[in-house]
Design a protein around this motif. Structure first.
Motif, mmCIF file in Angstrom:
data_model
loop_
_atom_site.group_PDB
_atom_site.id
_atom_site.type_symbol
_atom_site.label_atom_id
_atom_site.label_comp_id
_atom_site.label_asym_id
_atom_site.label_seq_id
_atom_site.Cartn_x
_atom_site.Cartn_y
_atom_site.Cartn_z
ATOM 1 N N GLY B 55 72.253 -36.460 36.407
ATOM 2 C CA GLY B 55 72.504 -36.707 35.320
ATOM 3 C C GLY B 55 71.428 -36.544 34.378
ATOM 4 O O GLY B 55 71.212 -36.375 32.916
ATOM 5 N N TRP B 56 70.496 -35.883 34.798
ATOM 6 C CA TRP B 56 69.021 -35.675 34.461
ATOM 7 C C TRP B 56 69.338 -34.233 33.425
ATOM 8 O O TRP B 56 70.132 -33.349 33.601
ATOM 9 C CB TRP B 56 68.006 -35.314 34.967
ATOM 10 C CG TRP B 56 66.609 -35.519 34.891
ATOM 11 C CD1 TRP B 56 65.049 -34.206 33.785
ATOM 12 C CD2 TRP B 56 66.241 -36.968 34.972
ATOM 13 N NE1 TRP B 56 64.600 -35.130 33.886
ATOM 14 C CE2 TRP B 56 64.478 -36.460 34.530
ATOM 15 C CE3 TRP B 56 66.010 -38.195 35.453
ATOM 16 C CZ2 TRP B 56 63.113 -37.234 34.288
ATOM 17 C CZ3 TRP B 56 65.067 -38.503 35.331
ATOM 18 C CH2 TRP B 56 63.493 -39.029 34.427
ATOM 19 N N ILE B 57 68.974 -34.203 32.214
ATOM 20 C CA ILE B 57 68.940 -33.798 30.739
ATOM 21 C C ILE B 57 67.506 -32.462 31.048
ATOM 22 O O ILE B 57 67.230 -32.722 31.866
ATOM 23 C CB ILE B 57 68.778 -33.742 29.271
ATOM 24 C CG1 ILE B 57 69.749 -35.044 29.212
ATOM 25 C CG2 ILE B 57 69.438 -32.993 28.392
ATOM 26 C CD1 ILE B 57 69.422 -35.936 27.688
ATOM 27 N N VAL B 58 68.400 -31.019 31.077
ATOM 28 C CA VAL B 58 67.528 -29.530 31.601
ATOM 29 C C VAL B 58 66.949 -28.832 30.666
ATOM 30 O O VAL B 58 67.378 -29.780 28.940
ATOM 31 C CB VAL B 58 68.523 -28.986 32.685
ATOM 32 C CG1 VAL B 58 68.178 -29.682 34.276
ATOM 33 C CG2 VAL B 58 70.179 -28.516 32.209
ATOM 34 N N GLY B 108 53.566 -33.314 32.078
ATOM 35 C CA GLY B 108 55.128 -33.258 32.237
ATOM 36 C C GLY B 108 55.629 -32.525 31.649
ATOM 37 O O GLY B 108 55.611 -32.523 30.461
ATOM 38 N N VAL B 109 56.816 -31.501 32.433
ATOM 39 C CA VAL B 109 57.652 -30.469 31.220
ATOM 40 C C VAL B 109 58.888 -31.369 31.244
ATOM 41 O O VAL B 109 59.478 -31.947 31.729
ATOM 42 C CB VAL B 109 57.891 -29.768 32.333
ATOM 43 C CG1 VAL B 109 58.632 -28.579 32.281
ATOM 44 C CG2 VAL B 109 56.624 -29.446 33.391
ATOM 45 N N LEU B 119 60.644 -36.790 32.222
ATOM 46 C CA LEU B 119 61.285 -36.447 30.550
ATOM 47 C C LEU B 119 61.888 -35.508 30.808
ATOM 48 O O LEU B 119 62.590 -34.688 30.699
ATOM 49 C CB LEU B 119 59.928 -35.217 30.120
ATOM 50 C CG LEU B 119 58.500 -36.224 29.642
ATOM 51 C CD1 LEU B 119 57.647 -35.107 29.243
ATOM 52 C CD2 LEU B 119 58.225 -37.180 28.420
ATOM 53 N N GLN B 120 63.071 -36.537 30.102
ATOM 54 C CA GLN B 120 64.538 -35.622 29.430
ATOM 55 C C GLN B 120 64.586 -34.096 29.044
ATOM 56 O O GLN B 120 62.793 -34.069 27.922
ATOM 57 C CB GLN B 120 65.583 -36.155 28.715
ATOM 58 C CG GLN B 120 65.793 -37.596 30.310
ATOM 59 C CD GLN B 120 66.836 -37.936 30.597
ATOM 60 O OE1 GLN B 120 67.505 -36.519 30.861
ATOM 61 N NE2 GLN B 120 66.859 -38.840 32.051
ATOM 62 N N GLY B 121 65.078 -33.798 29.073
ATOM 63 C CA GLY B 121 65.082 -32.420 28.741
ATOM 64 C C GLY B 121 65.308 -31.897 27.687
ATOM 65 O O GLY B 121 66.259 -33.131 26.833
ATOM 66 N N ALA B 122 65.347 -30.657 26.969
ATOM 67 C CA ALA B 122 66.026 -30.402 25.777
ATOM 68 C C ALA B 122 67.701 -29.846 25.557
ATOM 69 O O ALA B 122 67.791 -28.956 24.113
ATOM 70 C CB ALA B 122 64.946 -29.601 24.420
#
Lengths: 347, 347, 347, 347
Positions: B55-58, B108-109, B119-122
């Motif tokens: 479920g992590w946003i990429v 952190g990326v 960090l959640q992604g964009a």
């Protein structure tokens, strides 16, 4: 042999003189094929250089063919097509090893009289070249005299100036003075990543030529260069090159540079005062870099830029003349009637 | 909101998730307008990055509009159109002040899981951005998302690589790997004065594109790159950029560099061994420079190069897709069917 | 004249040979007053250097008096007390002008056989010196052979190494290998602003000497250097110098450097593999700088540091021997019984 | 709280004023433990700085303890012992990222009035510090207020000056003006590899102190500095630091520098003219570097030099006084009766 010689202010003669001989084992004799007329030759023309005896051969930009070499010359050989540096350097003293060739104890400029190295000039059929292995560079295959002749003086000066200023990708620069050195700075600027090059002058023809080399022309007779740059670019420029060598240009240069920018002094200054106080320079944190061109340090890079067609210095040449017309060439050059004259000396 | 999320190897879903909230006063919430798919996202896609929970946003390349700012944000404002750096940096720690942002303790990326900054992604409708004043840059007037989005990652990497290598006027370079970073190095090379850029790859379409950016394409499947360079250039090159991140590319890189040259490691290497011994590196005096792109150090210069039209990074974009097709985009990108995908997220 | 000559593995003889003659106009003949025994001479001693014919004169570190000069020598004069560079360089080729003397086409090391320049060595009463104006440097007034002899090789290497690493005020460094080059790096470190110099070795006597030069000795036989440095300094070091030229030292070097630090390869490596993967080097962003000392570039700075008493390289000399004992000297040096031997050749 | 305030020319009062409050989320309130009196405070004292309203708190060099932080402060915490930079910088604007903190739009100096950032000064019991995470630095364990206080201003200036000049191993320098900044340049010089430091002044006590820091004192009232340097060193110096900020010092500086040397303008100049023409600067090729100290760029290196005992800036302190005696301190400092005063403000 035939040579252009100085006989006091405003008097250049073309006359028969003795052919030069090898004097030191590291010398070479070069048969000149092409010689150029340079802005600094006018200082001789106007009698401003001391110890230029009557009959002194003039000129310091030249290409030719090696005719003879001394016993200590290990690299150059008879028949080599070569371009020369405007001044010899020994190559092995501490100054030369530190790439500070201008401070070589053997420093001297061709054709500048007894006080500047006691070397006869190159606007002649033959010239004696000290430290030939160092002073001469073989012309790369496929290149001509015209495409390489400026590597020995004004093109090296232009390259050194951009280096000295720390010019880098993304910079905006201004050049004050669109004479030959200014034109070459404009021509080289894209190879340093410059994105906008403003060039300031009063002569429309010069400005038009600079525009051909990719610069944005600014006619200081018609608009204020500072206003124009602020309007076009939204800020003062990162680095300014004073390439005219006079007081008004110097003033303009300091007006165009941003806080924490660089001013490079490329023009041949004599005793012009600084147009700004030391206090203002301190407050605005403007770095000042005087530049006397070094024809050795970047010779290879410059020749590669030429060989790959990134720059076309031969486009600077406005007139070809035989050496026999040297007197007229000096007059016309001094009167700003011609931009860059090439003497075709021998085949 | 809608977001592309990771659910283990090769499974990307687009699903409804909770909108992010301000967590720290220096955060901003950005409404994403455009997100790109980057080669390093494939490491997540293949399950190689630890601690990427289901479920992590990429995604980490994006542009958008500032929607909300924390109390400690002093510069960014609601409504600002912005491009983001791929990783946040605080700006005030010793590492940041030394321009070594990669070593900021806050590193952190976006979208890389709990071990890389949590960090959640964009690739989502909204993203939380730490240290917003530092991480975000307003898009210059007249520019688009597409022309600036790569400044946050691959274009910064390409620029940093050329800098790290000491690239300068007159150099010849080779790039091994014609993926997006390799293409951008080729595109930037003239702004560093590079006179010849060889680019080596096996895929004709990539080589054709690189040729459009001014590079000389070398198809390693059809000819030996070393032979080709020696034949074209007469020497090995001054600097080589390994931009593929694999063993054969690494081998090629060390075969193409001249004695006393530089090898830059730009590709994302994992545990590939050096293809040459330390002894050979010493004898040939080859400087080795690994490069992890820094999206902060040269952001301004790069944006100026874009604004003046010296580079056109948007030409890299091969496909536009809606975010809802993220799963298909990852599959096609992984299969080398598309080069650079842009997700159009919101208007 | 008397000379130390090589006759195959582990056989050095001192024998009568013919005196060298001027062969090229840029040559000088030097009467050797002092010659040193260098670590790299052991490669000849062990027969590892190809094309060292039986009877080849060995040695490349020396001081002496100019006895005779060729016609093309313009600076050096008979009677000058001089120190030599370990290898000649012409001074005027593109490589020399670029200060990359190692790539001069005339490169060759004294006493290293036909494949390394075909030059006889200097552990002899006389030696022929090509490009004498460049290769020789007058010994400054007030200085001795012993205080200056190392400027021609190992001291230049040590200085070049510190430069190559970008060493600057406030740095902490580690040196792996406390042989002569390692000792000299330690001796020079304060002149680069280094605040802490760790030196790692297994031989207590070497470590004790390094402590006298201001370094912090770390006995790798008694403690783990990484643990020691972390405990003393609280962090890994900024720059590491591998000065032993072997695999374990190489491993140690990469274990001691911090993320984004520099590893300098100073030791004479042959075919040792890298002890770390390219992937790890990329991830930790470690710059790798191989160094082959350049005896020309920093000769003046080094001589000034000696003249002002900032460094005392003569303290490295552990033994004085007459040239007639060369065979015994090589044996003892190879057995690590002596550190740095000076042959006193002529008065 | 108690504070030293300005009430027009030559009138400093110590009076009760309101304690500062957090105004922006990135602010901190610092309880001042130590404040120093700096040369530039005298400009306020003499009424030369515009827009210093009556009652403005003076002073910009200080250490203290963090008393309170705004919501946007992420690193500094209540109770931290800190030393401050003389001016705040935001850390995230293009200028800050380029390490050009002086051009941060948020620039302002503590205690310099409304035109220089509108910041109250630090010679007070409490001070408000903008961008606290950037402006403040925790004092390293084992260090005192006195040993670190100068990192915020004059020691940073001295370090920046040596850097700007390109100072390196083997150089000889001259400092004109033996005030606090000149003394610190002398103290730092060995960490840049300087072998000889001449310092020129007219005050015997200052010269004696500089001699304690390793410099060669030259009393310009008793001998010509140029003659002295030529006699001692045999040449003019490589780099000269004008650290007095007046016309005679500027003249001396240009007289002491060698051809192709560097002149650094460190003193606070106002409208002093250059004592040499642009023509002479061009002919002698003298690079001119104005320096406004940057308290951020080299803070870490400087603190390491202090922690390791390479420099002892606390030796500069000549007098300790309670804040209540500020009026007397200004008078005595202005009269050159004291060198460097430290106010002990709170325990």
């Amino acid at each position: 042999m035939l040579a252009a010689t100085s006989h006091g202010p405003e008097e250049i003669r073309v006359e028969e003189v003795a052919r030069p001989q090898i004097e030191s084992p590291t010398d070479a004799i070069v048969r000149v094929t092409t010689a150029a007329l340079c802005g600094s030759d006018l200082h001789v023309y106007h009698g401003k250089i001391p110890a230029v005896d009557p009959g002194w051969i003039v000129g310091h930009e030249f290409c030719g063919v090696v005719e003879e070499t001394g016993d200590g010359v290990t690299d150059m050989q008879e028949g080599d097509r070569v371009v020369a540096a405007m001044y010899p350097a020994c190559g092995h003293c501490p100054a030369c090893i530190a790439r500070d060739h201008r401070n070589c104890p053997q420093f001297g400029v061709f054709g500048m009289g007894r006080q500047f190295g006691n070397l006869q000039g190159a606007q002649a059929e033959y010239v004696r070249v000290p430290f030939a292995d160092m002073t001469l560079r073989r012309i790369p295959e496929g290149q001509t005299d015209e495409s390489t002749i400026f590597t020995g003086d004004i093109l090296a000066t232009a390259f050194t100036a951009l280096k000295a200023a720390g010019t880098r990708a993304g910079d905006t620069i201004a050049i004050v003075g669109a004479g030959p050195v200014g034109q070459l700075i404009a021509m080289l600027a894209p190879s340093f990543g410059v994105i906008r090059t403003f060039i300031v002058d009063l002569v429309p023809a010069r400005l038009a030529e600079a525009a051909n080399h990719g610069a944005i022309p600014v006619d200081a007779g018609k608009e204020d260069p500072r206003d124009r740059i602020l309007s076009d670019h939204g800020a003062l420029v990162d680095r300014v090159f004073e390439a005219a060598g006079n007081k008004p240009a110097l003033e303009t240069a300091f007006r165009l540079v941003r806080v924490q920018g660089d001013v490079v002094l490329v023009g041949m200054l004599v005793n012009e005062e600084f147009p700004v106080s030391a206090g203002l320079v301190w407050l605005k944190n403007i770095q000042i870099h005087p530049v006397l061109g070094d024809p050795f340090n970047h010779r290879e890079e410059i020749l590669r830029l030429i060989s790959c067609g990134h720059i076309h210095p031969e486009r600077l040449v406005s007139h070809h003349m035989p050496l026999t017309e040297a007197a007229e060439a000096y007059r016309a050059f001094d009167a700003h009637e011609v931009q860059k004259v090439i003497f075709e000396v021998s085949a």
